[in-house]
Write a protein that holds these residues in place. Structure first.
Motif, mmCIF file in Angstrom:
data_model
loop_
_atom_site.group_PDB
_atom_site.id
_atom_site.type_symbol
_atom_site.label_atom_id
_atom_site.label_comp_id
_atom_site.label_asym_id
_atom_site.label_seq_id
_atom_site.Cartn_x
_atom_site.Cartn_y
_atom_site.Cartn_z
ATOM 1 N N ASP A 68 -6.046 -6.212 -1.828
ATOM 2 C CA ASP A 68 -6.585 -6.262 -3.225
ATOM 3 C C ASP A 68 -5.733 -5.404 -4.283
ATOM 4 O O ASP A 68 -5.418 -5.738 -5.252
ATOM 5 C CB ASP A 68 -8.078 -6.085 -3.268
ATOM 6 C CG ASP A 68 -8.940 -7.269 -2.810
ATOM 7 O OD1 ASP A 68 -8.032 -8.331 -2.503
ATOM 8 O OD2 ASP A 68 -9.974 -7.108 -2.551
ATOM 9 N N GLU A 69 -5.489 -4.111 -3.877
ATOM 10 C CA GLU A 69 -4.941 -2.999 -4.670
ATOM 11 C C GLU A 69 -3.444 -3.308 -4.764
ATOM 12 O O GLU A 69 -3.045 -3.069 -6.066
ATOM 13 C CB GLU A 69 -5.054 -1.646 -3.823
ATOM 14 C CG GLU A 69 -6.521 -1.272 -3.937
ATOM 15 C CD GLU A 69 -7.459 -1.890 -2.904
ATOM 16 O OE1 GLU A 69 -8.648 -1.576 -3.108
ATOM 17 O OE2 GLU A 69 -6.966 -2.338 -1.854
ATOM 18 N N LEU A 70 -2.824 -3.740 -3.762
ATOM 19 C CA LEU A 70 -1.392 -4.196 -3.751
ATOM 20 C C LEU A 70 -1.196 -5.338 -4.941
ATOM 21 O O LEU A 70 -0.476 -5.239 -5.676
ATOM 22 C CB LEU A 70 -0.878 -4.969 -2.325
ATOM 23 C CG LEU A 70 0.673 -4.990 -2.300
ATOM 24 C CD1 LEU A 70 1.537 -3.864 -2.572
ATOM 25 C CD2 LEU A 70 1.064 -5.948 -1.141
ATOM 26 N N ALA A 71 -2.193 -6.439 -4.821
ATOM 27 C CA ALA A 71 -2.129 -7.775 -5.747
ATOM 28 C C ALA A 71 -2.466 -7.169 -6.983
ATOM 29 O O ALA A 71 -1.830 -7.637 -7.912
ATOM 30 C CB ALA A 71 -3.275 -8.820 -5.419
ATOM 31 N N ASP A 72 -3.379 -6.091 -7.389
ATOM 32 C CA ASP A 72 -3.585 -5.551 -8.561
ATOM 33 C C ASP A 72 -2.493 -5.035 -9.079
ATOM 34 O O ASP A 72 -2.336 -5.004 -10.446
ATOM 35 C CB ASP A 72 -4.931 -4.512 -8.591
ATOM 36 C CG ASP A 72 -5.354 -4.106 -9.910
ATOM 37 O OD1 ASP A 72 -5.700 -4.945 -10.866
ATOM 38 O OD2 ASP A 72 -5.452 -2.811 -10.096
ATOM 39 N N LEU A 73 -1.722 -4.111 -8.287
ATOM 40 C CA LEU A 73 -0.529 -3.506 -8.747
ATOM 41 C C LEU A 73 0.511 -4.705 -9.455
ATOM 42 O O LEU A 73 1.256 -4.422 -10.525
ATOM 43 C CB LEU A 73 0.122 -2.833 -7.967
ATOM 44 C CG LEU A 73 -0.534 -1.477 -7.561
ATOM 45 C CD1 LEU A 73 0.296 -0.809 -6.227
ATOM 46 C CD2 LEU A 73 -0.374 -0.364 -8.640
#
Length: 87
Positions: free
Chosen positions: A70-75
């Motif tokens: 999720d954090e990767l996709a948010d970046l």
């Protein structure tokens, strides 16, 4: 400047792991995939690098602990992933 080293700690059958790797693949990013399904040395390494992590994937780009899928996709959504991958 060379691209930063990317490490991703995963488990067999993890959909979030597959999603994170798919995004990195789409970006053309080379990464080290460490399967920690059975625990072992790489799981211990992940826990040293991210002491509070209890889920997979755990993603590191260079010295930056990104977190999970999720954090990767948010970046990516915020337009910050490309610069992080570039170093």
């Amino acid at each position: 400047m060379p691209a930063p080293k990317i490490d991703i700690y995963t488990k067999f059958g993890c959909g979030y792991c597959a999603r994170a790797k798919r995004l990195l693949d789409q970006k053309g990013a080379a990464y080290n995939d460490y399967d920690i399904t059975l625990g072992g040395e790489k799981r211990d390494e992940m826990m040293r690098r991210a002491p509070t992590a209890r889920t997979v994937p755990q993603i590191f780009i260079g010295e930056t602990h990104v977190g999970g899928s999720d954090e990767l996709a948010d970046l990516e959504r915020r337009g910050k992933l490309d610069s992080l991958l570039a170093g």
